[in-house]
Design a protein around this motif. Structure first.
Motif, PDB file in Angstrom:
ATOM      1  N   GLY A  89       9.583 123.945   7.252  1.00 29.64           N
ATOM      2  CA  GLY A  89       8.237 124.505   7.315  1.00 29.64           C
ATOM      3  C   GLY A  89       7.463 124.276   6.019  1.00 29.64           C
ATOM      4  O   GLY A  89       6.276 123.916   6.044  1.00 29.64           O
ATOM      5  N   LEU A  90       8.136 124.455   4.894  1.00 33.95           N
ATOM      6  CA  LEU A  90       7.485 124.226   3.602  1.00 33.95           C
ATOM      7  C   LEU A  90       7.191 122.742   3.382  1.00 33.95           C
ATOM      8  O   LEU A  90       6.170 122.392   2.777  1.00 33.95           O
ATOM      9  N   LEU A  91       8.061 121.863   3.872  1.00 33.75           N
ATOM     10  CA  LEU A  91       7.788 120.426   3.762  1.00 33.75           C
ATOM     11  C   LEU A  91       6.544 120.046   4.564  1.00 33.75           C
ATOM     12  O   LEU A  91       5.734 119.217   4.120  1.00 33.75           O
ATOM     13  N   ILE A  92       6.383 120.639   5.739  1.00 31.91           N
ATOM     14  CA  ILE A  92       5.178 120.395   6.544  1.00 31.91           C
ATOM     15  C   ILE A  92       3.943 120.925   5.813  1.00 31.91           C
ATOM     16  O   ILE A  92       2.882 120.279   5.786  1.00 31.91           O
ATOM     17  N   ALA A  93       4.086 122.103   5.192  1.00 33.03           N
ATOM     18  CA  ALA A  93       2.975 122.679   4.435  1.00 33.03           C
ATOM     19  C   ALA A  93       2.600 121.769   3.256  1.00 33.03           C
ATOM     20  O   ALA A  93       1.415 121.601   2.952  1.00 33.03           O
ATOM     21  N   VAL A  94       3.606 121.194   2.609  1.00 33.63           N
ATOM     22  CA  VAL A  94       3.344 120.269   1.507  1.00 33.63           C
ATOM     23  C   VAL A  94       2.555 119.062   2.007  1.00 33.63           C
ATOM     24  O   VAL A  94       1.615 118.602   1.347  1.00 33.63           O
ATOM     25  N   ILE A  99       0.388 119.992  -3.506  1.00 32.72           N
ATOM     26  CA  ILE A  99      -0.183 119.581  -4.789  1.00 32.72           C
ATOM     27  C   ILE A  99       0.242 118.146  -5.088  1.00 32.72           C
ATOM     28  O   ILE A  99       1.424 117.808  -4.993  1.00 32.72           O
ATOM     29  N   THR A 100      -0.713 117.312  -5.448  1.00 38.24           N
ATOM     30  CA  THR A 100      -0.439 115.914  -5.749  1.00 38.24           C
ATOM     31  C   THR A 100      -0.413 115.688  -7.254  1.00 38.24           C
ATOM     32  O   THR A 100      -1.348 116.086  -7.955  1.00 38.24           O
ATOM     33  N   LYS A 101       0.671 115.082  -7.736  1.00 38.21           N
ATOM     34  CA  LYS A 101       0.790 114.718  -9.144  1.00 38.21           C
ATOM     35  C   LYS A 101       1.310 113.290  -9.226  1.00 38.21           C
ATOM     36  O   LYS A 101       2.299 112.949  -8.577  1.00 38.21           O
ATOM     37  N   LYS A 102       0.650 112.469 -10.014  1.00 37.41           N
ATOM     38  CA  LYS A 102       1.056 111.072 -10.228  1.00 37.41           C
ATOM     39  C   LYS A 102       1.243 110.324  -8.908  1.00 37.41           C
ATOM     40  O   LYS A 102       2.192 109.556  -8.737  1.00 37.41           O
ATOM     41  N   GLY A 103       0.347 110.578  -7.963  1.00 37.51           N
ATOM     42  CA  GLY A 103       0.366 109.855  -6.695  1.00 37.51           C
ATOM     43  C   GLY A 103       1.361 110.361  -5.676  1.00 37.51           C
ATOM     44  O   GLY A 103       1.493 109.781  -4.596  1.00 37.51           O
ATOM     45  N   ALA A 104       2.091 111.445  -5.981  1.00 42.34           N
ATOM     46  CA  ALA A 104       3.094 111.991  -5.057  1.00 42.34           C
ATOM     47  C   ALA A 104       2.740 113.438  -4.722  1.00 42.34           C
ATOM     48  O   ALA A 104       2.430 114.231  -5.614  1.00 42.34           O
ATOM     49  N   TRP A 107       4.772 119.187  -4.226  1.00 43.84           N
ATOM     50  CA  TRP A 107       4.810 120.576  -4.657  1.00 43.84           C
ATOM     51  C   TRP A 107       3.832 121.419  -3.841  1.00 43.84           C
ATOM     52  O   TRP A 107       2.889 120.907  -3.233  1.00 43.84           O
ATOM     53  N   ILE A 108       4.071 122.721  -3.844  1.00 42.21           N
ATOM     54  CA  ILE A 108       3.188 123.661  -3.173  1.00 42.21           C
ATOM     55  C   ILE A 108       3.101 124.939  -4.006  1.00 42.21           C
ATOM     56  O   ILE A 108       4.091 125.342  -4.635  1.00 42.21           O
ATOM     57  N   ASN A 109       1.926 125.527  -4.013  1.00 46.17           N
ATOM     58  CA  ASN A 109       1.705 126.739  -4.799  1.00 46.17           C
ATOM     59  C   ASN A 109       1.831 127.966  -3.903  1.00 46.17           C
ATOM     60  O   ASN A 109       1.008 128.188  -3.021  1.00 46.17           O
ATOM     61  N   LEU A 110       2.874 128.754  -4.126  1.00 46.97           N
ATOM     62  CA  LEU A 110       3.088 129.992  -3.372  1.00 46.97           C
ATOM     63  C   LEU A 110       3.065 131.188  -4.332  1.00 46.97           C
ATOM     64  O   LEU A 110       3.839 132.133  -4.208  1.00 46.97           O
ATOM     65  N   GLY A 111       2.122 131.135  -5.269  1.00 46.28           N
ATOM     66  CA  GLY A 111       2.144 132.090  -6.363  1.00 46.28           C
ATOM     67  C   GLY A 111       2.819 131.462  -7.560  1.00 46.28           C
ATOM     68  O   GLY A 111       2.382 131.603  -8.692  1.00 46.28           O
ATOM     69  N   ILE A 112       3.911 130.754  -7.277  1.00 44.04           N
ATOM     70  CA  ILE A 112       4.537 129.864  -8.255  1.00 44.04           C
ATOM     71  C   ILE A 112       4.645 128.489  -7.605  1.00 44.04           C
ATOM     72  O   ILE A 112       4.752 128.366  -6.377  1.00 44.04           O
ATOM     73  N   VAL A 113       4.602 127.459  -8.417  1.00 48.76           N
ATOM     74  CA  VAL A 113       4.672 126.095  -7.888  1.00 48.76           C
ATOM     75  C   VAL A 113       6.137 125.728  -7.665  1.00 48.76           C
ATOM     76  O   VAL A 113       6.948 125.814  -8.595  1.00 48.76           O
ATOM     77  N   ILE A 114       6.482 125.352  -6.431  1.00 50.48           N
ATOM     78  CA  ILE A 114       7.861 124.986  -6.099  1.00 50.48           C
ATOM     79  C   ILE A 114       7.884 123.611  -5.446  1.00 50.48           C
ATOM     80  O   ILE A 114       6.861 123.111  -4.964  1.00 50.48           O
ATOM     81  N   GLN A 115       9.065 123.004  -5.435  1.00 52.41           N
ATOM     82  CA  GLN A 115       9.286 121.722  -4.768  1.00 52.41           C
ATOM     83  C   GLN A 115      10.227 121.958  -3.591  1.00 52.41           C
ATOM     84  O   GLN A 115      11.447 121.997  -3.750  1.00 52.41           O
ATOM     85  N   PRO A 116       9.690 122.126  -2.378  1.00 52.55           N
ATOM     86  CA  PRO A 116      10.513 122.510  -1.218  1.00 52.55           C
ATOM     87  C   PRO A 116      11.632 121.543  -0.878  1.00 52.55           C
ATOM     88  O   PRO A 116      12.626 121.946  -0.283  1.00 52.55           O
ATOM     89  N   SER A 117      11.489 120.275  -1.263  1.00 51.38           N
ATOM     90  CA  SER A 117      12.540 119.310  -0.924  1.00 51.38           C
ATOM     91  C   SER A 117      13.872 119.687  -1.558  1.00 51.38           C
ATOM     92  O   SER A 117      14.938 119.339  -1.032  1.00 51.38           O
ATOM     93  N   GLU A 118      13.839 120.414  -2.691  1.00 50.05           N
ATOM     94  CA  GLU A 118      15.080 120.837  -3.333  1.00 50.05           C
ATOM     95  C   GLU A 118      15.877 121.786  -2.437  1.00 50.05           C
ATOM     96  O   GLU A 118      17.104 121.809  -2.485  1.00 50.05           O
ATOM     97  N   ILE A 119      15.178 122.583  -1.633  1.00 48.46           N
ATOM     98  CA  ILE A 119      15.847 123.534  -0.739  1.00 48.46           C
ATOM     99  C   ILE A 119      16.740 122.797   0.249  1.00 48.46           C
ATOM    100  O   ILE A 119      17.839 123.251   0.584  1.00 48.46           O
ATOM    101  N   LEU A 120      16.276 121.622   0.688  1.00 46.28           N
ATOM    102  CA  LEU A 120      17.006 120.889   1.731  1.00 46.28           C
ATOM    103  C   LEU A 120      18.314 120.299   1.229  1.00 46.28           C
ATOM    104  O   LEU A 120      19.187 119.956   2.042  1.00 46.28           O
TER     105      LEU A 120
END
Length: 384
Positions: A89-94, A99-104, A107-120
């Motif tokens: 679900g978070l990957l779909i939200a991303v 958030i785009t950084k350096k062309g990628a 990340w997503i901001n949920l109060g704090i910026v996280i990288q959902p792919s790490e969860i997987l």
């Protein structure tokens, strides 16, 4: 008054929490942690607070390992579906508003910026181990197809970000579960043979495929450039090939015994790019040489073999599959990082476990170690 004297001490209260911890696994992690701190001090002592932060990250990983180790495998299994659904679900939200950084867009901001792919990295083997546990004794070809789809969805979303390194790690973890679950060899050998043929054709037609203006389908331009740079880094020695060339120079200049602790010229003259993160293996090789590399590889092999032994001794199919997949995460991390720094794999941004700087990766490693400790602890408690 006697009740006060009979109150158990802190040591007695803590004993059940550490009882059953796997000693050989802890020893392997200790050796790698020491190597990581030693290398980080040499390569990062003049790089801000990298050394102190690396130590803090290791303590955090140790704390996470200790906490996760207290969770029984059956309880871990109950987290499989919710964690997988949350991660996808978070990957779909991303993909929609990340958030785009350096062309990628990773990340997503949920109060704090996280990288959902790490969860997987953890959720994927949990989910597939749960899937095969539910079908124990009645596996059909359709079950492997469903498992492949469960794996393909997050891997596809991560590749789209794009993040080739993380997608490879998630794919390796998922494929490990599918393989250990009993995937027939007749389904493994054709893709493997096709991959070898593809690599051979890529090498043979390199001059055409990597010619100026030639574009590959599916892959992004930067991914095509990484593969072409791997095939011939000398084409752009000061640009795309700089990382690989300097990494190989550092590794080769280390010789048999290395230049000595804090004596690496390539490292301290800043020829090695990302010397505290992705390319820290080059810094280690320069200072400790071939002998140091063999010792480091032996420590990783010891960790992997101990993890596989824990998988073999596990009492349930879920525990066996999960322990095997988690162990292969460590193998994939180490193999891909050493391979890309040595110039035999494309540069994909994968850290070296316990050696490279990085908070997010260290949290993932702590969780993976906690899972292995939990499975080993459960087996030991049953035996006792």
């Amino acid at each position: 008054m006697s009740a006060v004297f009979d109150k158990p001490s802190l040591r007695h209260r803590m004993a059940p929490m550490v009882h059953g911890f796997d000693g050989p696994l802890a020893f392997a992690v200790f050796l790698l942690a020491c190597a990581g701190m030693l290398t980080m001090y040499s390569s990062g002592f003049d790089h801000g607070t990298r050394f102190m932060d690396h130590g803090r990250n290791m303590l955090l990983a140790g704390f996470i390992m200790f906490v996760v180790a207290q969770v029984p495998p059956q309880r871990l299994m109950s987290f499989a579906v919710p964690l997988y659904v949350l991660g996808v679900g978070l990957l779909i939200a991303v993909a929609i508003f990340g958030i785009t950084k350096k062309g990628a867009r990773r990340w997503i901001n949920l109060g704090i910026v996280i990288q959902p792919s790490e969860i997987l990295k953890i959720a994927m083997p949990l989910m597939l181990a749960w899937w095969f546990q539910k079908r124990e004794g009645q596996l059909r070809p359709l079950d492997f197809i469903v498992a492949g789809l469960l794996l393909a969805v997050p891997v596809g979303l991560i590749m789209k970000q794009p993040d080739l390194g993380t997608s490879l790690l998630v794919m390796a973890a998922g494929l490990s579960v599918i393989f250990f679950a009993g995937l027939p060899w007749k389904l493994i050998l054709p893709p493997f043979a096709l991959g070898l043929v593809g690599i051979g054709l890529l090498v043979f037609f390199e001059s055409t495929l990597c010619a100026q203006g030639f574009r590959w389908p599916i892959l992004h331009d930067y991914q095509q450039q990484r593969i072409c740079t791997l095939l011939d880094p000398s084409k752009d020695p000061l640009g795309k090939g700089f990382h690989i060339i300097q990494g190989m120079i550092a590794i080769g200049s280390g010789g048999l015994f290395g230049k000595g602790f804090m004596q690496g010229t390539q490292t301290h003259l800043e020829f090695i790019p990302e010397r505290t993160t992705d390319f820290i293996f080059a810094a280690f090789s320069e200072e400790f040489g071939l002998v140091g590399n063999l010792c480091l590889i032996a420590a990783f092999l010891f960790l992997v073999l101990r993890g596989l032994a824990i998988a073999l001794e596990a009492s349930t199919l879920f525990s066996r599959l999960l322990a095997g997949a988690v162990t292969m995460i460590f193998f994939t991390y180490a193999f891909v990082n050493m391979g890309m720094v040595s110039g035999i794999l494309p540069v994909v941004g994968v850290p070296l476990p316990f050696i490279s700087y990085g908070g997010t990766a260290m949290v993932t490693l702590g969780m993976a170690l906690g899972i292995l400790m939990s499975i080993s602890k459960a087996k030991r408690l049953v035996q006792s």
